[in-house]
Design a protein around this motif. Structure first.
Motif, mmCIF file in Angstrom:
data_model
loop_
_atom_site.group_PDB
_atom_site.id
_atom_site.type_symbol
_atom_site.label_atom_id
_atom_site.label_comp_id
_atom_site.label_asym_id
_atom_site.label_seq_id
_atom_site.Cartn_x
_atom_site.Cartn_y
_atom_site.Cartn_z
ATOM 1 N N LEU A 203 107.181 -65.646 57.060
ATOM 2 C CA LEU A 203 106.663 -65.150 55.815
ATOM 3 C C LEU A 203 107.470 -63.922 55.757
ATOM 4 N N PHE A 204 107.467 -63.189 56.913
ATOM 5 C CA PHE A 204 108.012 -61.802 56.745
ATOM 6 C C PHE A 204 109.472 -61.689 56.625
ATOM 7 N N ASP A 205 110.150 -62.787 56.925
ATOM 8 C CA ASP A 205 111.587 -62.934 57.117
ATOM 9 C C ASP A 205 111.913 -63.035 55.474
ATOM 10 N N SER A 206 111.191 -63.944 54.671
ATOM 11 C CA SER A 206 111.312 -64.051 53.259
ATOM 12 C C SER A 206 111.133 -62.827 52.675
ATOM 13 N N TYR A 207 110.213 -62.046 52.948
ATOM 14 C CA TYR A 207 110.002 -60.774 52.071
ATOM 15 C C TYR A 207 111.341 -59.824 52.305
ATOM 16 N N SER A 208 111.936 -59.832 53.518
ATOM 17 C CA SER A 208 113.028 -59.197 54.151
ATOM 18 C C SER A 208 114.101 -59.527 53.022
ATOM 19 N N SER A 209 114.252 -60.958 53.086
ATOM 20 C CA SER A 209 115.430 -61.396 52.375
ATOM 21 C C SER A 209 115.340 -61.086 50.686
ATOM 22 N N LEU A 210 114.295 -60.872 50.407
ATOM 23 C CA LEU A 210 114.013 -60.718 48.917
ATOM 24 C C LEU A 210 114.437 -59.149 48.610
ATOM 25 N N LYS A 211 114.267 -58.463 49.488
ATOM 26 C CA LYS A 211 114.860 -56.808 49.209
ATOM 27 C C LYS A 211 113.829 -56.229 48.138
ATOM 28 N N PHE A 214 108.753 -53.030 48.089
ATOM 29 C CA PHE A 214 107.564 -52.701 48.682
ATOM 30 C C PHE A 214 106.924 -54.038 49.046
ATOM 31 N N VAL A 215 106.072 -54.050 50.161
ATOM 32 C CA VAL A 215 105.202 -55.163 50.543
ATOM 33 C C VAL A 215 103.769 -54.569 50.809
ATOM 34 N N LEU A 216 102.907 -54.909 49.968
ATOM 35 C CA LEU A 216 101.438 -54.450 50.127
ATOM 36 C C LEU A 216 100.400 -55.395 50.791
ATOM 37 N N PRO A 217 100.327 -55.462 52.233
ATOM 38 C CA PRO A 217 99.785 -56.647 52.987
ATOM 39 C C PRO A 217 98.219 -56.226 52.823
ATOM 40 N N GLY A 218 97.639 -57.579 53.039
ATOM 41 C CA GLY A 218 96.157 -57.369 53.102
ATOM 42 C C GLY A 218 95.553 -58.667 53.551
ATOM 43 N N GLY A 219 94.341 -58.648 54.063
ATOM 44 C CA GLY A 219 93.632 -59.798 54.882
ATOM 45 C C GLY A 219 92.798 -60.435 53.869
ATOM 46 N N ALA A 269 97.191 -55.142 63.149
ATOM 47 C CA ALA A 269 98.301 -54.672 64.104
ATOM 48 C C ALA A 269 99.336 -55.542 64.121
ATOM 49 N N ARG A 270 99.336 -56.944 64.012
ATOM 50 C CA ARG A 270 100.208 -58.037 64.041
ATOM 51 C C ARG A 270 101.154 -57.882 62.495
ATOM 52 N N VAL A 271 100.513 -57.506 61.610
ATOM 53 C CA VAL A 271 101.153 -57.619 60.274
ATOM 54 C C VAL A 271 101.765 -56.312 60.297
ATOM 55 N N TYR A 272 101.618 -55.096 60.798
ATOM 56 C CA TYR A 272 102.253 -53.733 60.564
ATOM 57 C C TYR A 272 103.473 -54.069 61.660
ATOM 58 N N GLN A 273 103.157 -54.762 62.638
ATOM 59 C CA GLN A 273 104.497 -54.813 63.690
ATOM 60 C C GLN A 273 105.417 -55.564 62.901
ATOM 61 N N GLN A 274 105.273 -56.798 62.321
ATOM 62 C CA GLN A 274 106.140 -57.423 61.318
ATOM 63 C C GLN A 274 106.848 -56.369 60.442
ATOM 64 N N MET A 275 106.053 -55.701 59.767
ATOM 65 C CA MET A 275 106.712 -54.745 58.658
ATOM 66 C C MET A 275 107.442 -53.769 59.341
ATOM 67 N N GLU A 276 107.207 -53.167 60.414
ATOM 68 C CA GLU A 276 108.029 -51.971 61.117
ATOM 69 C C GLU A 276 109.228 -52.658 61.519
ATOM 70 N N LYS A 277 109.336 -53.874 62.164
ATOM 71 C CA LYS A 277 110.589 -54.530 62.692
ATOM 72 C C LYS A 277 111.516 -54.865 61.597
ATOM 73 N N ARG A 278 110.934 -54.872 60.465
ATOM 74 C CA ARG A 278 111.873 -55.181 59.211
ATOM 75 C C ARG A 278 112.155 -53.996 58.418
ATOM 76 N N GLY A 279 111.407 -52.829 58.968
ATOM 77 C CA GLY A 279 111.598 -51.594 57.876
ATOM 78 C C GLY A 279 111.116 -51.684 56.529
ATOM 79 N N LEU A 280 109.929 -52.490 56.391
ATOM 80 C CA LEU A 280 109.521 -52.877 55.083
ATOM 81 C C LEU A 280 108.380 -51.844 54.709
#
Ligand code: SF4
Length: 385
Positions: A203-211, A214-219, A269-280
């Motif tokens: 999922l987060f790879d797909s966000y990255s490739s879209l460039k 912003f990505v506003l994540p929520g549960g 914590a998991r979501v923000y780890q994914q965000m930070e890893k990709r600089g989103l």
């Protein structure tokens, strides 16, 4: 078959008591109530919204939205972004293809030069591509799509009548090619179903490739009542292996529909780890909103976002104090508009620039490094009106 319930409304434009610095918007409106997309988690089904009938089939159509918006905006003395969200309806749900309410409202927004932020799960938005492009040129447009599944496997069960993931991604790409800012409203990311090591990565790879900007994540929230019952029934039928853990997560039946913190904290914590890893970017960037609000509000939003960005840093006391002083001053300043009907945002902008030149704003911020930084941002702003 859906049943349309036509309604004439006396007011369309809603203005919250506070500026929404999360979605970075000041106003909202919605041409419909209820939604054919039929997402099984939809919060709009909750009793607190008083949507009558079958949520997916009984669609209230606010037929005079464009005409009324024209009247509302003609009287408006303030200015800023209008949000057309996906709360209890999606403005581009299938019936919009016949009703064409959005087409007409876009013409009104172009006339008054009000910027728009639209959230949709429908590729039907492309029908209005030319009008959106025109509005973007005169005032600014952002389009965000809710993309919370890496592919259509779960999407077909949970968001049965919304556009496919591929269609949504393609729409965003086309809008971006037209110079329109795009973002992802990554909500709700479903616990277990998507929130697992493999799917979360995809999922987060797909966000990255879209460039996207912003990505506003929520549960997921499940309010007690129809909202929770309908989702739990879908779970029982299609994902019985997760039933037990969902029952635990939502066992407290909070009015807000939130899960227990022992589940939501590790989720974020998991979501923000994914965000930070990709600089989103987890907030709407300055470059997008800088020309879409009066200048005194741009500064307020910027300070609020700085506070959010550095929230985990150890010593942000001075930043917090500057933010608080500016906020107190800004709320007082803004209040002038409610005291006199002659005051518009133009009047307040002129006064703001005077206060800037005479050093008054610097006193409120009282932090030379931060003030120089903000001054730099202000100078960057090319006014488009
Ligand atoms: S698109 Fe939005 S409003 Fe429509 S059903 Fe889905 S979540 Fe609800």
């Amino acid at each position: 078959m859906i049943r349309k319930h036509y309604k004439e409304v006396k007011k369309v434009l809603r203005k919250g008591s506070h500026l929404d610095t999360y979605f970075v918007s000041k106003y909202s409106f919605s041409p419909y109530m209820a939604c054919q997309h039929g997402c099984k988690y939809c919060d709009g089904r909750a009793e607190c919204y008083y949507v009558e009938g079958d949520f997916e089939k009984d669609i209230v159509v606010r037929r005079n939205t464009a005409e009324q918006l024209d009247q509302d905006l003609a009287k408006e003395r303030d200015w800023g972004v209008i949000l057309v969200g996906s709360g209890i309806s999606d403005a581009y749900q299938p019936c919009e293809l016949d009703e064409k309410i959005m087409t007409e409202t876009l013409k009104v927004l172009i006339k008054y030069r009000y910027p728009l932020f639209i959230i949709t799960k429908s590729a039907n938005i492309l029908r209005d591509l030319d009008l959106l492009t025109e509005l973007n040129q005169v005032a600014g447009v952002t389009v965000s799509s809710s993309l919370t599944f890496p592919d259509d496997t779960h999407r077909k069960i949970i968001e049965p009548n919304a556009s496919s993931i591929e269609e949504r991604v393609n729409s965003l790409k086309i809008l971006k090619d037209r110079g329109i800012a795009i973002g992802i409203t990554a909500m709700p990311i479903l616990p277990q179903i998507v929130d697992n090591a493999v799917d979360l990565e995809r999922l987060f790879d797909s966000y990255s490739s879209l460039k996207a900007s912003f990505v506003l994540p929520g549960g997921l929230t499940l309010r007690p009542g129809k909202n929770k019952t309908i989702f739990m029934n879908i779970l029982k039928e299609n994902y019985p292996q997760y039933l037990e853990i969902y029952e635990k997560m939502y066992s407290r039946d909070f009015t807000s529909g939130s899960p227990l913190r022992e589940f939501s904290n590790p989720f974020y914590a998991r979501v923000y780890q994914q965000m930070e890893k990709r600089g989103l970017n987890d907030s709407i960037p300055y470059q997008i909103y800088k020309d879409r609000f009066p200048i005194y509000e741009v500064v307020y939003i910027y300070l609020k976002h700085l506070k959010h960005r550095y929230r985990n840093h150890q010593d942000i006391r001075r930043l917090l104090e500057s933010y608080q002083r500016y906020k107190d001053w800004y709320l007082d300043f803004k209040n002038k508009m409610s005291i006199s009907k002659k005051i518009t945002y133009h009047t307040l902008e002129e006064e703001f620039f005077f206060l800037l030149e005479t050093g008054v704003i610097e006193q409120f911020i009282d932090n030379s490094t931060l003030y120089e930084h903000i001054l730099g941002r202000i100078k960057e702003i090319e006014r488009i009106r």
